[in-house]
Design a protein around this motif. Structure first.
Motif, PDB file in Angstrom:
ATOM      1  N   LEU A  95       0.817  -1.208   0.000  1.00  0.00           N
ATOM      2  CA  LEU A  95       0.000   0.000   0.000  1.00  0.00           C
ATOM      3  C   LEU A  95       0.857   1.266   0.000  1.00  0.00           C
ATOM      4  N   THR A 140     -13.846   0.866  -7.019  1.00  0.00           N
ATOM      5  CA  THR A 140     -12.736   0.793  -6.075  1.00  0.00           C
ATOM      6  C   THR A 140     -13.233   0.855  -4.636  1.00  0.00           C
ATOM      7  N   VAL A 141     -14.200   1.746  -4.374  1.00  0.00           N
ATOM      8  CA  VAL A 141     -14.748   1.858  -3.019  1.00  0.00           C
ATOM      9  C   VAL A 141     -15.416   0.547  -2.598  1.00  0.00           C
ATOM     10  N   THR A 170     -12.909  -2.032  -1.734  1.00  0.00           N
ATOM     11  CA  THR A 170     -12.270  -1.877  -0.430  1.00  0.00           C
ATOM     12  C   THR A 170     -12.852  -2.855   0.572  1.00  0.00           C
ATOM     13  N   ALA A 180     -11.029  -6.830   1.310  1.00  0.00           N
ATOM     14  CA  ALA A 180     -10.643  -7.003   2.711  1.00  0.00           C
ATOM     15  C   ALA A 180     -11.361  -8.177   3.346  1.00  0.00           C
ATOM     16  N   ASN A 200      -6.547   2.386  -8.075  1.00  0.00           N
ATOM     17  CA  ASN A 200      -7.530   1.314  -7.896  1.00  0.00           C
ATOM     18  C   ASN A 200      -6.998   0.228  -6.964  1.00  0.00           C
ATOM     19  N   GLY A 204      -6.891   1.488  -3.348  1.00  0.00           N
ATOM     20  CA  GLY A 204      -8.236   1.545  -2.785  1.00  0.00           C
ATOM     21  C   GLY A 204      -8.764   0.176  -2.403  1.00  0.00           C
ATOM     22  N   GLU A 205      -8.492  -0.819  -3.238  1.00  0.00           N
ATOM     23  CA  GLU A 205      -8.995  -2.163  -2.957  1.00  0.00           C
ATOM     24  C   GLU A 205      -8.242  -2.844  -1.815  1.00  0.00           C
ATOM     25  N   ARG A 206      -7.008  -2.429  -1.582  1.00  0.00           N
ATOM     26  CA  ARG A 206      -6.192  -3.114  -0.574  1.00  0.00           C
ATOM     27  C   ARG A 206      -6.028  -2.339   0.729  1.00  0.00           C
ATOM     28  N   ILE A 207      -6.467  -1.100   0.754  1.00  0.00           N
ATOM     29  CA  ILE A 207      -6.133  -0.248   1.893  1.00  0.00           C
ATOM     30  C   ILE A 207      -6.724  -0.769   3.204  1.00  0.00           C
ATOM     31  N   ALA A 208      -7.844  -1.466   3.124  1.00  0.00           N
ATOM     32  CA  ALA A 208      -8.469  -1.970   4.338  1.00  0.00           C
ATOM     33  C   ALA A 208      -8.022  -3.377   4.701  1.00  0.00           C
TER      34      ALA A 208
END
Length: 410
Positions: free
Chosen positions: A70, A233-234, A237, A241, A356, A359-363
């Motif tokens: 990230l 993307t949202v 997330t 996760a 993208n 956003g998909e990995r941040i959580a």
């Protein structure tokens, strides 16, 4: 120099992607790397379990792998649009091979600890941060646009085919010989793949003169201006996760407690890979017009194996759920790659793909840590059901976005 010649562009409609030498090299690199990567998740999970670790230790290791990705993904996206993508892929795969080899050595010598494995996982995560955006635009450089879905599907054929037996073999290798052997093999395949990818000789785009920060700002502006991109993307997330925390973290633990351990978990991963291959062949034959809607709905199927494990259904039902989930996920992946390559310019594909991916990995690391903490109070089965419900809710919400019905096949 680029690998797609003028003659190939003029005759693009008549040529198959398999007739392009550079594309065949790209496929071979995927095949080689997949033979090791298919075994790695089983080996890593049981390497942690083998030295006495549980959900908390495995969560720490997986978070250590995800956080560096990230942190460096956006830089990787900028570099992918400015530098040679083949050189980035070479260095990234080489770094991942060295990190995985170090884990195998630690496990083989009995020196593996949660901290030591986490450090290696951190270096592997840094490598992934540069490989991910660079790989996003490879197919669009190698084949004509009208062949992008076919090319994206073909790229996934060798890897998915190997994954069918890879996890099964990996499970039994871990059970009878130990995880160090599987990890060592994975390290070697990364190195071979790196050498193959270096030969692609894909140069970067023309420099913009804005500098790295300016390019990043321009990429963010492009990302915000496309509602189909940021809304997906949202939703991703939450979906990614919940999926990784449930499947990658809790799946092996439930297999060890409620099923037959590494062998049964290898069968589940093999069934999932069989579904991925089915989805790949479906994409070779089926070209839906509403590509974005198919992408959103198909990705929601990954809730099924989490629900099956959470309900402690018989192994046969878990395998069926894994097959269906794999097929849906591969349809979604191929569709999303095609959408990105058709809707975005090559010069911004690396940066927008990086936004993208972030956003998909941040959580994901947060989800790993939350699951590790929740495991003190809840059973793994209860947490898996929560993860399945999260995926369903996010998928339904994303399906309500208007642009999902507007982005069709180019």
């Amino acid at each position: 120099m680029t690998t797609t010649t003028d003659r190939q562009e003029r005759g693009g409609r008549a040529l198959s992607p398999l007739r392009i030498p550079a594309f065949r090299r790209f496929l071979l690199a995927h095949l080689v790397s997949a033979t090791g990567s298919a075994m790695a998740p089983v080996a890593l999970a049981f390497a942690v379990i083998g030295h006495g670790g549980g959900a908390q230790s495995l969560g720490i290791v997986l978070a250590a792998n995800t956080v560096p990705t990230l942190v460096f993904l956006l830089l990787g996206g900028v570099l992918a649009d400015r530098m040679s993508r083949s050189r980035i892929l070479f260095l990234g795969n080489l770094g991942a091979g060295l990190a995985q080899g170090a884990v195998g050595f630690l496990v083989a010598t009995g020196a593996a600890t949660t901290l030591a494995i986490s450090v290696c996982a951190c270096f592997s995560g840094v490598s992934a941060a540069f490989v991910t955006p660079a790989a996003q635009g490879i197919a669009s450089r190698l084949v004509p646009k009208e062949q992008l879905q076919q090319a994206n599907a073909l790229v996934r054929v060798p890897g998915n085919a190997v994954k069918i037996m890879g996890p099964v073999v990996g499970g039994f290798v871990v059970a009878f010989a130990g995880p160090a052997w599987a990890l060592g093999w994975d390290a070697g395949t990364f190195v071979v793949a790196a050498l193959l990818l270096l030969g692609l000789r894909l140069v970067g785009s023309v420099p913009t003169g804005r500098g790295a920060v300016g390019d990043l700002r321009a990429g963010w502006a492009g990302f915000r201006s496309r509602s189909w991109l940021w809304s997906y993307t949202v939703a991703g997330t939450a979906v990614v996760a919940a999926w990784l925390a449930g499947y990658q973290l809790l799946g092996p633990l439930v297999a060890a407690d409620s099923y037959a351990g590494a062998g049964s978990w290898g069968l589940v991963q093999g069934a999932f890979a069989a579904g991925l291959l089915m989805g790949t062949f479906l994409c070779l034959a089926w070209k839906p017009r509403r590509l974005m809607l198919v992408c959103v709905t198909a990705s929601g199927g990954i809730m099924l194996p989490l629900a099956a494990l959470g309900l402690e259904l018989p192994l046969g039902w878990v395998l069926v759920a894994a097959v269906v989930a794999g097929a849906g996920l591969d349809v979604a992946i191929v569709s999303w790659s095609t959408i990105m390559q058709q809707q975005l310019r090559d010069a911004e594909l690396g940066r927008l793909g990086a936004f993208n991916a972030v956003g998909e990995r941040i959580a994901v690391p947060i989800a790993y840590l939350l699951v590790a903490l929740a495991s003190k109070h809840w059973t793994s089965q209860h947490i898996l059901l929560v993860c399945a419900g999260t995926i369903l809710a996010a998928t339904l919400a994303n399906a309500c976005v208007r642009d999902v019905y507007r982005i069709n096949r180019a």
